[in-house]
Design a protein around this motif. Structure first.
Motif, PDB file in Angstrom:
ATOM      1  N   LEU A  65      -9.205 -10.691  -6.429  1.00  0.00           N
ATOM      2  CA  LEU A  65     -10.270 -10.911  -7.390  1.00  0.00           C
ATOM      3  C   LEU A  65     -10.897 -12.240  -6.996  1.00  0.00           C
ATOM      4  O   LEU A  65     -10.192 -13.244  -6.856  1.00  0.00           O
ATOM      5  CB  LEU A  65      -9.673 -10.982  -8.797  1.00  0.00           C
ATOM      6  N   LYS A  66     -12.198 -12.225  -6.772  1.00  0.00           N
ATOM      7  CA  LYS A  66     -12.861 -13.444  -6.299  1.00  0.00           C
ATOM      8  C   LYS A  66     -13.954 -13.877  -7.269  1.00  0.00           C
ATOM      9  O   LYS A  66     -14.602 -13.050  -7.906  1.00  0.00           O
ATOM     10  CB  LYS A  66     -13.493 -13.212  -4.920  1.00  0.00           C
ATOM     11  N   TYR A  67     -14.118 -15.180  -7.342  1.00  0.00           N
ATOM     12  CA  TYR A  67     -15.213 -15.768  -8.100  1.00  0.00           C
ATOM     13  C   TYR A  67     -15.957 -16.686  -7.142  1.00  0.00           C
ATOM     14  O   TYR A  67     -15.362 -17.619  -6.595  1.00  0.00           O
ATOM     15  CB  TYR A  67     -14.700 -16.548  -9.314  1.00  0.00           C
ATOM     16  N   LYS A  68     -17.204 -16.358  -6.906  1.00  0.00           N
ATOM     17  CA  LYS A  68     -18.010 -17.098  -5.922  1.00  0.00           C
ATOM     18  C   LYS A  68     -17.269 -17.144  -4.583  1.00  0.00           C
ATOM     19  O   LYS A  68     -17.183 -18.183  -3.943  1.00  0.00           O
ATOM     20  CB  LYS A  68     -18.349 -18.497  -6.427  1.00  0.00           C
ATOM     21  N   GLU A  69     -16.723 -16.011  -4.190  1.00  0.00           N
ATOM     22  CA  GLU A  69     -16.030 -15.809  -2.913  1.00  0.00           C
ATOM     23  C   GLU A  69     -14.679 -16.520  -2.797  1.00  0.00           C
ATOM     24  O   GLU A  69     -14.042 -16.469  -1.767  1.00  0.00           O
ATOM     25  CB  GLU A  69     -16.929 -16.183  -1.719  1.00  0.00           C
ATOM     26  N   THR A  70     -14.229 -17.185  -3.850  1.00  0.00           N
ATOM     27  CA  THR A  70     -12.926 -17.849  -3.840  1.00  0.00           C
ATOM     28  C   THR A  70     -11.925 -16.982  -4.594  1.00  0.00           C
ATOM     29  O   THR A  70     -12.202 -16.581  -5.727  1.00  0.00           O
ATOM     30  CB  THR A  70     -13.023 -19.231  -4.519  1.00  0.00           C
ATOM     31  N   PRO A  71     -10.767 -16.676  -3.988  1.00  0.00           N
ATOM     32  CA  PRO A  71      -9.765 -15.867  -4.702  1.00  0.00           C
ATOM     33  C   PRO A  71      -9.286 -16.563  -5.979  1.00  0.00           C
ATOM     34  O   PRO A  71      -8.921 -17.741  -5.964  1.00  0.00           O
ATOM     35  CB  PRO A  71      -8.616 -15.733  -3.700  1.00  0.00           C
ATOM     36  N   ILE A  72      -9.337 -15.810  -7.086  1.00  0.00           N
ATOM     37  CA  ILE A  72      -8.843 -16.316  -8.375  1.00  0.00           C
ATOM     38  C   ILE A  72      -7.806 -15.360  -8.970  1.00  0.00           C
ATOM     39  O   ILE A  72      -7.239 -15.640 -10.012  1.00  0.00           O
ATOM     40  CB  ILE A  72      -9.990 -16.542  -9.381  1.00  0.00           C
ATOM     41  N   GLY A  73      -7.585 -14.227  -8.300  1.00  0.00           N
ATOM     42  CA  GLY A  73      -6.611 -13.264  -8.787  1.00  0.00           C
ATOM     43  C   GLY A  73      -6.100 -12.417  -7.640  1.00  0.00           C
ATOM     44  O   GLY A  73      -6.750 -12.301  -6.595  1.00  0.00           O
ATOM     45  N   VAL A  74      -4.925 -11.829  -7.840  1.00  0.00           N
ATOM     46  CA  VAL A  74      -4.322 -10.986  -6.813  1.00  0.00           C
ATOM     47  C   VAL A  74      -3.472  -9.925  -7.501  1.00  0.00           C
ATOM     48  O   VAL A  74      -2.923 -10.164  -8.584  1.00  0.00           O
ATOM     49  CB  VAL A  74      -3.473 -11.823  -5.819  1.00  0.00           C
ATOM     50  N   ALA A  75      -3.404  -8.760  -6.882  1.00  0.00           N
ATOM     51  CA  ALA A  75      -2.512  -7.695  -7.335  1.00  0.00           C
ATOM     52  C   ALA A  75      -1.990  -6.978  -6.098  1.00  0.00           C
ATOM     53  O   ALA A  75      -2.721  -6.792  -5.118  1.00  0.00           O
ATOM     54  CB  ALA A  75      -3.248  -6.723  -8.247  1.00  0.00           C
ATOM     55  N   PHE A  76      -0.732  -6.599  -6.130  1.00  0.00           N
ATOM     56  CA  PHE A  76      -0.058  -5.995  -4.985  1.00  0.00           C
ATOM     57  C   PHE A  76       0.105  -4.494  -5.172  1.00  0.00           C
ATOM     58  O   PHE A  76       0.428  -4.044  -6.270  1.00  0.00           O
ATOM     59  CB  PHE A  76       1.337  -6.604  -4.810  1.00  0.00           C
ATOM     60  N   GLY A  77      -0.084  -3.736  -4.097  1.00  0.00           N
ATOM     61  CA  GLY A  77       0.215  -2.312  -4.054  1.00  0.00           C
ATOM     62  C   GLY A  77       1.170  -2.086  -2.891  1.00  0.00           C
ATOM     63  O   GLY A  77       0.748  -2.038  -1.736  1.00  0.00           O
ATOM     64  N   GLU A  78       2.447  -2.010  -3.200  1.00  0.00           N
ATOM     65  CA  GLU A  78       3.486  -1.952  -2.161  1.00  0.00           C
ATOM     66  C   GLU A  78       3.931  -0.513  -1.919  1.00  0.00           C
ATOM     67  O   GLU A  78       4.439   0.136  -2.829  1.00  0.00           O
ATOM     68  CB  GLU A  78       4.669  -2.809  -2.606  1.00  0.00           C
ATOM     69  N   PRO A  79       3.746  -0.008  -0.681  1.00  0.00           N
ATOM     70  CA  PRO A  79       4.205   1.359  -0.397  1.00  0.00           C
ATOM     71  C   PRO A  79       5.726   1.442  -0.360  1.00  0.00           C
ATOM     72  O   PRO A  79       6.393   0.551   0.154  1.00  0.00           O
ATOM     73  CB  PRO A  79       3.603   1.665   0.973  1.00  0.00           C
ATOM     74  N   LYS A  80       6.236   2.491  -0.952  1.00  0.00           N
ATOM     75  CA  LYS A  80       7.678   2.738  -0.993  1.00  0.00           C
ATOM     76  C   LYS A  80       7.921   4.186  -0.574  1.00  0.00           C
ATOM     77  O   LYS A  80       7.119   5.059  -0.878  1.00  0.00           O
ATOM     78  CB  LYS A  80       8.236   2.540  -2.405  1.00  0.00           C
ATOM     79  N   THR A  81       9.017   4.422   0.116  1.00  0.00           N
ATOM     80  CA  THR A  81       9.420   5.779   0.470  1.00  0.00           C
ATOM     81  C   THR A  81      10.814   6.003  -0.087  1.00  0.00           C
ATOM     82  O   THR A  81      11.726   5.206   0.148  1.00  0.00           O
ATOM     83  CB  THR A  81       9.408   5.990   1.998  1.00  0.00           C
ATOM     84  N   TYR A  82      10.959   7.096  -0.820  1.00  0.00           N
ATOM     85  CA  TYR A  82      12.229   7.396  -1.487  1.00  0.00           C
ATOM     86  C   TYR A  82      12.827   8.685  -0.941  1.00  0.00           C
ATOM     87  O   TYR A  82      12.086   9.616  -0.584  1.00  0.00           O
ATOM     88  CB  TYR A  82      12.017   7.523  -2.995  1.00  0.00           C
ATOM     89  N   PRO A  83      14.154   8.759  -0.893  1.00  0.00           N
ATOM     90  CA  PRO A  83      14.816   9.971  -0.407  1.00  0.00           C
ATOM     91  C   PRO A  83      14.885  11.027  -1.512  1.00  0.00           C
ATOM     92  O   PRO A  83      15.915  11.239  -2.132  1.00  0.00           O
ATOM     93  CB  PRO A  83      16.215   9.474  -0.015  1.00  0.00           C
ATOM     94  N   VAL A  84      13.744  11.645  -1.768  1.00  0.00           N
ATOM     95  CA  VAL A  84      13.672  12.685  -2.798  1.00  0.00           C
ATOM     96  C   VAL A  84      13.239  13.997  -2.164  1.00  0.00           C
ATOM     97  O   VAL A  84      12.678  14.017  -1.064  1.00  0.00           O
ATOM     98  CB  VAL A  84      12.697  12.302  -3.931  1.00  0.00           C
ATOM     99  N   ASP A  85      13.482  15.073  -2.853  1.00  0.00           N
ATOM    100  CA  ASP A  85      13.048  16.391  -2.401  1.00  0.00           C
ATOM    101  C   ASP A  85      11.526  16.466  -2.529  1.00  0.00           C
ATOM    102  O   ASP A  85      10.985  16.417  -3.635  1.00  0.00           O
ATOM    103  CB  ASP A  85      13.711  17.470  -3.256  1.00  0.00           C
ATOM    104  N   PRO A  86      10.801  16.571  -1.398  1.00  0.00           N
ATOM    105  CA  PRO A  86       9.334  16.595  -1.464  1.00  0.00           C
ATOM    106  C   PRO A  86       8.789  17.800  -2.237  1.00  0.00           C
ATOM    107  O   PRO A  86       7.634  17.784  -2.647  1.00  0.00           O
ATOM    108  CB  PRO A  86       8.887  16.628  -0.003  1.00  0.00           C
ATOM    109  N   GLN A  87       9.615  18.815  -2.446  1.00  0.00           N
ATOM    110  CA  GLN A  87       9.190  19.963  -3.248  1.00  0.00           C
ATOM    111  C   GLN A  87       9.070  19.565  -4.729  1.00  0.00           C
ATOM    112  O   GLN A  87       8.333  20.170  -5.479  1.00  0.00           O
ATOM    113  CB  GLN A  87      10.212  21.101  -3.119  1.00  0.00           C
TER     114      GLN A  87
END
Length: 132
Positions: A65-87
């Protein structure tokens, strides 16, 4: 005579969003992200020099999240892989976490648009995978 400096009024017209991949950002931006996290989550002053963003995999996506091109906020989207039945459930999922806005900019109704852009950006980058 010395008068206190007046803070410039906040305007949403200067707000923008940027999706980035953690492994592709420069150290200077990573330091800004760390500072935002430490301040927003009110970590003790002694922890402010500790890296935060480096604790996550390089393929983690961030919405800045930027204000006048300067970062003022951040949020993470972290990929995870789990050993589950894909069905039953997709093994690849995204964990959304560490949503933080610099305290100086909190209270300006930024979170809704910020999270909306985060989810849109994650879908664009990773496709339609479950997010939690």
């Amino acid at each position: 005579d010395t008068k206190p400096m007046e803070r410039e009024p906040f305007s949403k017209k200067f707000v923008s969003y940027q999706m980035v991949i953690l492994s592709e950002i420069e150290d200077s931006v990573r330091s800004v992200i760390d500072r935002i996290i430490h301040r927003a989550f009110e970590h003790p002053e002694g922890q402010h020099s500790q890296p935060y963003a480096r604790n996550f995999p390089g393929e983690t996506a961030l919405c800045l999240l930027k204000y006048k091109e300067t970062p003022i906020g951040v949020a993470f989207g972290e990929p995870k892989t789990y050993p589950v039945d894909p069905q039953c459930f997709p093994p690849k999922q995204l964990m959304i976490h560490s949503i933080a806005i610099d305290p100086a900019f909190q209270g300006n109704k930024l979170c809704y648009g910020f999270v909306k852009h985060l989810v849109q950006g994650l879908r664009k980058h990773f496709g339609k995978v479950p997010m939690y």
